[in-house]
Design an enzyme around this catalytic site. Structure first.
Site, PDB file in Angstrom:
ATOM      1  N   GLU A 105       0.779  -1.230   0.000  1.00 61.67           N
ATOM      2  CA  GLU A 105       0.000   0.000   0.000  1.00 61.67           C
ATOM      3  C   GLU A 105       0.817   1.290   0.000  1.00 61.67           C
ATOM      4  O   GLU A 105       0.390   2.293  -0.551  1.00 61.67           O
ATOM      5  CB  GLU A 105      -0.939   0.010   1.220  1.00 61.67           C
ATOM      6  N   SER A 374     -45.612 -15.797  50.450  1.00 61.62           N
ATOM      7  CA  SER A 374     -44.947 -16.260  51.672  1.00 61.62           C
ATOM      8  C   SER A 374     -43.434 -16.276  51.578  1.00 61.62           C
ATOM      9  O   SER A 374     -42.764 -16.480  52.594  1.00 61.62           O
ATOM     10  CB  SER A 374     -45.457 -17.658  52.039  1.00 61.62           C
TER      11      SER A 374
END
Length: 684
Positions: A105, A374
């Site tokens: 590149e 409960s």
């Protein structure tokens, strides 16, 4: 004639002098203008550099995949914005990968200031020849500027902005930082962004383990991710790989022999990854929320910042939780369930199921508030124990009307079952006697239960009414499990923990929130309550069938049910679990709903604890164990027919022995024949 000639000579000499003066004048002026122009350009360049240096760059947008892992490092989910990335530091990449990228590149990347003169000249020639912007000069810095901040349209205005951003990148970042951003940002095809993800996608390995041949192959892809894809066009990709290897050899980065060996290497590609659905999706959603609310992170950073989030969840246990819910609810219509499981000693969330099908409903019912029934009673009884009551404190179990300032309240037991006699706290817990609970609630003061609930982590609004003893105020399973986990850990409360650690995209740990356990209640009282709650799973208890599913396990807990909700919350020494079952719209439960709840809780706990240690509940200091006659409440004697081992807070245990079965002094046994003969022969 001679005079004419003489007159002409000076004039000719003067003409040359005038021409020379003219040329000198214009030459000096042109020279001056040239240097002034150069100086002006230098000043303009300097001002431009200073301006670009002073102007902050937008923060680079490099969305990276965030990974969520269980406590053993197994993946739960991956988050991204469609750009699948695995961030990696430049220093962890093999040198040949970096050299291959530069060869492909930007060979002079470390020498130029962001622009390539040769590339610019080539681009200008092509663009003039084509009469349009057909080609750009693409250094790595220019590509990064375009990928970070710009679109890929070919216009002059975009090229000007690209040039400015390229210069800014070079001014604000080092070359290594630019290269690292580029390698983590660039697209490698097939949904792979960044070299880390590309290495995983193409070769099924970490980028740090790439060979020279693999590195050269990957370095050739970004120029045309589809055109040079080794999966779709292997011959074309191979040709580009060879070109890159040759360039590396010409530059002296590798030897000719290394290039030849890499060219001849046969590359094996990983099979295409299959998209994996999120595991534990309800828990995944909670982790994202906790990372923002508890760890103080930005939501965008959490979802796109390349974080590595290690959680407390155990996927093996989570799978058993999901299987238990599916096993018993898959054929129950729109009946829903929630399950949350916590390790008492750490507060770690080990499993979380927010419903039976996340795809149909992502609403997490672990945080939904419903009446606990409960299952609230142990909180009340813990307050009562700290107020001086004992497991042997007795109240009448019969239909009772309780007056209070708001009127009267008449609770009833399940199926109107009463003992019609005074019963102990331990009996009341085992049988879930409602009259006993309200008697206790009113005796110690209605705010006592609320204060205890707050200490154990319940933050939902609680009303100080007689029915609070029976769980009339709505709470969430998330709140209830931490209350039970605190009881299991002898009164130490911990806010449930979902995240163990978070690492940023660079692998650096993020400071966690500080949270320490707090001793909120009396350890002896919590232990005494735990021993009474064991009776719930024993013969005669409301969850006796669950106890049969976990034989030989030390388990304690409490069942709870209303017309609309069914609960079971309980624990062993190393795992606390709450299960809720009901309808989202609050319609009455079908017959047998409690049995489903018990089966989910029991089967999950059985499977989750299979093969794990089975320690007993360990009494803390300040607890005494005595043998008691439960019929009378006194210390048992050897003649008591049903003596039972019970635990008490030291100082509250019974001291008097059972008067109904007193010790007797046994009469001496009759002497044997031999003893009588000895006495007769030898005398007394």
């Amino acid at each position: 004639m001679g005079d004419d000639i003489d007159r002409m000579l000076p004039r000719e000499t003067g003409s040359h002098s005038v021409d020379f003066d003219r040329w000198w004048f214009w030459g000096a002026r042109i020279f001056r203008w040239t240097w002034m122009g150069i100086a002006g350009l230098l000043c303009l360049a300097l001002v431009t550099v200073l301006y670009l240096k002073s102007r902050p760059l937008p923060p680079p947008e490099i969305p990276m995949t965030t990974k969520i892992l269980d406590i053993h490092g197994r993946p739960i989910d991956q988050l991204d914005s469609g750009e699948h990335r695995e961030p990696i530091r430049l220093g962890k990449l093999p040198p040949h990968l970096i050299q291959a990228t530069l060869a492909a590149e930007d060979q002079r990347f470390f020498q130029h200031w962001g622009f390539s003169a040769k590339g610019i000249a080539r681009a200008i020639w092509v663009n003039l020849r084509e009469g349009r912007l057909a080609q750009g000069a693409s250094t790595i810095t220019q590509q990064l500027a375009r990928n970070l901040y710009l679109t890929h349209d070919r216009t002059w205005s975009r090229k000007v902005r690209e040039a400015m951003l390229t210069a800014q990148l070079e001014l604000h970042y080092s070359k290594k930082e630019i290269l690292e951003m580029y390698l983590n940002k660039i697209y490698y095809g097939h949904g792979a962004y960044g070299i880390g993800r590309a290495a995983r996608l193409y070769f099924g390995k970490d980028a740090k383990d790439l060979t020279l041949a693999e590195s050269a192959m990957l370095a050739g892809i970004p120029r045309g991710p589809r055109w040079f894809s080794p999966l779709e066009y292997p011959d074309r990709a191979k040709s580009r790989q060879k070109m890159i290897l040759d360039a590396m050899a010409r530059q002296g980065k590798i030897s000719r022999q290394e290039a030849a060996a890499a060219k001849s290497q046969t590359l094996t590609y990983a099979p295409p990854p299959k998209p994996a659905p999120a595991r534990a999706p309800y828990f995944r959603d909670y982790v994202l929320k906790a990372a923002v609310q508890q760890w103080g992170l930005d939501e965008h950073e959490v979802r796109n910042g390349g974080l590595k989030i290690t959680t407390t969840l155990d996927l093996s246990i989570q799978q058993k939780a999901e299987q238990a819910v599916q096993r018993y609810l898959s054929n129950q219509g729109d009946l829903q369930a929630a399950l949350v499981s916590v390790e008492p000693a750490t507060g770690y969330i080990k499993a979380m199921v927010g419903g039976k099908d996340y795809r149909q409903s992502p609403y997490n019912r672990v945080f939904g508030k419903r009446q606990p029934g409960s299952t609230f009673k142990p909180i009340l009884y813990l307050a009562a124990l700290q107020d001086g009551l004992t497991p042997l404190t007795r109240f009448e179990s019969r239909p009772t009307v309780f007056p209070y300032e708001g009127g009267t309240y008449e609770p009833s037991n399940y199926h109107d079952r009463y003992a019609y006699r005074p019963i102990t706290m331990q009996e009341a817990i085992a049988t879930s006697d409602n009259v006993y609970a309200v008697s206790t609630h009113l005796l110690i003061g209605r705010n006592q239960a609320i204060q205890m609930a707050r200490l154990l982590g319940i933050v939902s609004p609680l009303q100080p009414v007689p029915s609070l003893a029976l769980g009339s105020s709505a709470v969430s399973p998330y709140e209830m499990v931490q209350a039970y986990a605190a009881i299991a850990d002898n009164g130490r409360h911990r806010t449930p923990v979902a995240i163990l650690r978070i690492e940023d995209a660079r692998g650096e740990p993020i400071d966690p929130p500080q949270a320490a356990p707090v001793q909120q209640t009396s350890a002896p009282a919590s232990f005494v309550l735990t021993k009474m709650m064991e009776t719930v799973f024993q013969p005669g208890g409301t969850a006796n069938r669950v106890g049969q599913m976990l034989p030989y396990r030390s388990i304690a807990g409490k069942t709870g049910s209303t017309h609309w909700d069914s609960w079971l919350s309980g624990f062993t020494p190393n795992l606390a679990t709450t299960v809720w079952l009901g309808y989202d719209k609050g319609k009455p439960l079908p017959d047998g709903a409690s049995r489903l709840t018990h089966n989910i809780w029991g089967s999950y706990m059985r499977d989750a604890l299979r093969g794990k240690p089975n320690p007993p509940f360990q009494p803390p200091s300040g607890v005494v164990k005595v043998q008691v006659d439960p019929a009378t409440g006194y210390l048992a004697t050897s003649r008591c027919p049903r003596a039972r081992e019970m635990f008490f807070i030291a100082g509250t245990e019974p001291r008097q022995t059972c008067p109904n079965h007193p010790f007797t002094t046994p009469s001496p046994p009759s002497p044997s024949l031999l003893e009588r003969l000895k006495k007769w022969w030898f005398g007394s």
